[in-house]
Write an enzyme that holds these catalytic residues in place. Structure first.
Site, PDB file in Angstrom:
ATOM      1  N   GLU A 157      -9.945 -34.923 -22.450  1.00 24.41           N
ATOM      2  CA  GLU A 157      -9.207 -34.729 -21.208  1.00 24.41           C
ATOM      3  C   GLU A 157     -10.142 -35.012 -20.045  1.00 24.41           C
ATOM      4  O   GLU A 157     -10.790 -34.114 -19.513  1.00 24.41           O
ATOM      5  CB  GLU A 157      -8.662 -33.301 -21.108  1.00 24.41           C
ATOM      6  CG  GLU A 157      -7.806 -33.099 -19.859  1.00 24.41           C
ATOM      7  CD  GLU A 157      -7.893 -31.689 -19.280  1.00 24.41           C
ATOM      8  OE1 GLU A 157      -6.955 -31.290 -18.586  1.00 24.41           O
ATOM      9  OE2 GLU A 157      -8.910 -30.996 -19.509  1.00 24.41           O
ATOM     10  N   ASP A 182     -11.243 -30.297 -24.131  1.00 18.23           N
ATOM     11  CA  ASP A 182     -10.815 -29.863 -22.807  1.00 18.23           C
ATOM     12  C   ASP A 182     -11.895 -30.127 -21.767  1.00 18.23           C
ATOM     13  O   ASP A 182     -13.091 -29.968 -22.029  1.00 18.23           O
ATOM     14  CB  ASP A 182     -10.501 -28.359 -22.864  1.00 18.23           C
ATOM     15  CG  ASP A 182     -10.056 -27.798 -21.541  1.00 18.23           C
ATOM     16  OD1 ASP A 182      -8.946 -28.148 -21.103  1.00 18.23           O
ATOM     17  OD2 ASP A 182     -10.821 -27.013 -20.943  1.00 18.23           O
TER      18      ASP A 182
END
Length: 485
Positions: free
Chosen positions: A279, A255
C-alpha cells in the site's frame, strides 16, 4: 464456470444515434468516420447471434477480493461470515482473498487491526478487553483459511510493520519522557512472543528514524535493530514464518509502506516468498514504479484509481483515463481497484469514486491489464452483484493481449485487447454522454458478428472483410464487444 447468460431479442428496433457532447463528432478512429459524423454502412446482421461459451476461454488470470470494509459488522462474527461466502466467490472467479489484519490491536474488540499490539494473538488471549478479535477467534480464522484452500483460494494476510500501539508506559531515555513502548505479557503482548521496549522503536542507539515517512512517531518500529528483524521475518518463529507455516497464509498485503525502507520488503520476501502487494498511497505513477522496481513486488495502482476518479467524477473528462499509471508502465506489478476500506471511510469526494460511476470503473479495471481487486461492499451490493460477476467472467476469459486505446475524448473511451491465436480478445466502449453512441473501429475480426458481452447493448453489428465495424455504447454506460460463434 457458468455460461454467459445474455438475452437478445429476436428483432431489433432502429436506434436514433445522437452525437451528444463529444468534442470530435467528425474525427476519425483508425481511418474511419465516427458514425455520429457520417452514415452507418449497410451491413447485414443475423437475427440471433450465438454467444461464445466463455467458460471455454481463459485469460490466465483471475481476481482478488478485499474481504472487509472499515468497521465491519457484526463484530466477532466476521470470519464465520466470510466462511459462508468463499464458495460463491470461488465460483465467480476469485483466486485470492485479502483478509483484514488478523491479530489483536489496542482497540480490542473494536480494532480493525491497524493499531497492532500482539502479532501472535489471533483471538485466543484475554487482553485489551476481549478474547476474540473484532473478526472472531483463532479457531474460526483457521477454519476460514482451511475452507478457502479447499476451494483453491489463496489467503492474503494484512501486515502492519510500520508502527505498534497498546503497549505499557515506561521511561524512555532517548525521548527523556514516558512512552507507551513496553510490550510484554502484562502490557499488550499476552502471547509473550516478540516482547518489545523502547530499544525497538525510534530513536535508539541503532538509528534515529526510518527512511520513510513518520506516521506514529513514538511507536515507530525500528527495522534496523537485529532483534526486530529476527522476530518480524528471520527467526523460525518470526511473524512471517509463523503466519505462513502455522496459520497457512499464502501472501502479504503490506500496510503503509511509505513508513519504512524498501529493503524491509525485500528481506521479508527472501525469507518466506508468496504473493505480495504494497500500500504505497500515492497517485504519482513514477513513485509507484520506483517502489515496485526496488522491492520486486506488486503495488496497488493508486495512480489508476485517481485517474478514474478524475475521469468519472472530479473533471468529468475521459481523457484522464489515458493518463500515466503503474498499469501502463508495469502491468504485471499493478494491482488495480475501484474502492477500498480507506477510500470508502473518507468523505473526501476526491478520494473516492461516486457510486453512480463505480460500474464504469469496474468495467475499466476488469478489461485492462493489471490484477483487479473487488471491494467487498461493492460485490455484496445487490445493485452491483450480478454486473460485477459478469465483468469478472469477461475478465477471466477474454481480457487477453496487448492494450490499445482506439479513441478517447471527453465523453468516449474505446480500448482493444488484441487477443491471441486461441482467444479473440475484446473491445471496451465507455460513454459518459447522455445519449447512445456509435463509433466505427478497426478490429482483428473479419466478417464476423459481434455482441456486447456485458449485456448493456442489444446492438449486434457485423464486421466487414477488413475488420471494420461500428459498435455502440449506451448513454452513460459501457459495452464490451467480442465475436460470436
Amino acid at each position: 464456470m457458468k455460461k454467459t447468460k445474455i438475452l437478445f431479442p429476436f428483432l431489433f428496433s432502429l436506434l436514433l444515434v445522437i452525437s451528444g457532447c463529444s468534442k470530435d463528432d467528425d474525427e476519425v478512429v483508425d481511418g474511419t468516420d465516427d458514425i455520429t459524423g457520417g452514415e452507418e454502412p449497410e451491413v447485414p446482421t443475423p437475427q440471433d447471434p450465438e454467444a461464445l461459451d466463455l467458460s471455454q476461454y481463459s485469460s490466465g488470470q483471475k481476481v482478488m477480493m478485499q474481504t472487509f470494509y472499515w468497521d465491519v459488522e457484526p463484530r466477532f462474527e466476521w470470519w464465520n461470515n466470510l466462511s459462508d461466502k468463499v464458495e460463491g466467490w470461488a465460483d465467480a472467479g476469485i483466486d485470492r482473498i485479502w483478509l483484514p489484519v488478523a491479530t489483536k490491536g489496542q482497540s480490542g474488540g473494536y480494532s480493525m487491526g491497524y493499531d497492532p499490539s500482539d502479532y501472535f494473538d489471533f483471538g485466543e488471549y484475554d487482553q485489551h478487553g476481549t478474547v476474540p478479535t473484532r473478526f472472531g477467534t483463532r479457531e474460526e480464522l483457521e477454519n476460514l483459511i482451511a475452507k478457502s484452500h479447499d476451494l483453491g483460494l489463496e489467503v492474503i494476510a494484512d501486515i502492519v510493520l510500520n508502527h505498534n500501539s497498546g503497549g505499557g508506559l515506561e521511561y524512555n531515555p532517548y525521548r527523556e519522557k514516558d512512552t507507551y513502548t513496553l510490550f510484554n505479557e502484562e502490557n499488550g503482548n499476552a502471547s509473550g512472543m516478540f516482547n518489545r521496549n523502547y530499544e525497538h522503536f525510534h530513536p535508539n542507539d541503532v538509528s534515529q528514524s526510518d527512511e520513510g515517512d513518520l506516521f506514529f512517531s513514538e511507536q515507530d518500529v525500528d527495522h534496523d535493530v537485529p532483534y526486530v528483524q529476527g522476530w518480524l521475518w528471520k527467526n523460525e518463529n518470526s511473524v512471517a514464518k509463523y503466519y505462513k507455516n502455522e496459520m497457512g497464509f499464502d501472501g502479504w498485503r503490506f500496510d503503509y509502506v511509505k513508513g519504512f525502507g524498501t529493503w524491509v520488503i525485500e528481506d521479508w520476501m527472501n525469507e518466506v516468498g508468496g504473493f505480495a502487494v504494497g500500500e504505497n498511497f500515492d497517485g504519482n505513477a513514477d513513485v509507484l514504479v520506483d517502489w515496485v522496481d526496488a522491492t520486486g513486488v506488486s503495488a496497488f495502482d493508486f495512480a489508476a484509481f485517481y485517474k478514474m476518479e478524475e475521469a468519472f467524477d472530479r473533471f468529468d473528462d475521459l481523457n484522464y483515463l489515458d493518463g500515466n499509471t503503474l498499469r501502463k508502465i508495469n502491468p504485471d506489478k499493478a494491482v488495480t481497484f475501484v474502492a477500498n476500506h480507506d477510500t470508502e471511510k473518507d468523505e473526501n469526494e476526491d478520494n473516492r469514486i461516486a457510486t453512480e460511476n463505480k460500474m464504469k470503473a469496474y468495467a475499466y479495471i476488469l478489461t485492462h491489464d493489471g490484477y483487479p481487486t473487488i471491494f467487498y461492499s461493492d460485490y455484496e451490493n445487490e445493485a452491483f452483484n450480478e454486473e460485477i460477476k459478469q465483468l469478472i467472467e469477461i475478465h477471466n476469459s477474454l481480457a487477453v493481449g496487448d492494450v490499445q486505446v482506439l479513441h478517447v475524448d471527453n465523453d468516449e473511451y474505446l480500448m482493444k485487447r488484441e487477443g491471441n491465436a486461441e482467444n479473440p480478445g475484446l473491445i471496451l466502449y465507455i460513454s459518459t454522454g447522455s445519449t447512445t453512441k456509435r463509433r466505427n473501429v478497426q478490429t482483428n475480426w473479419n466478417n464476423v458478428t459481434l455482441l456486447d458481452y456485458s449485456g448493456n447493448s442489444t446492438y449486434t453489428p457485423t464486421s466487414d472483410e477488413n475488420g471494420m465495424v461500428t459498435i455502440e455504447a449506451p448513454a452513460n454506460g459501457y459495452s464490451i464487444y467480442s465475436i460470436t460463434k
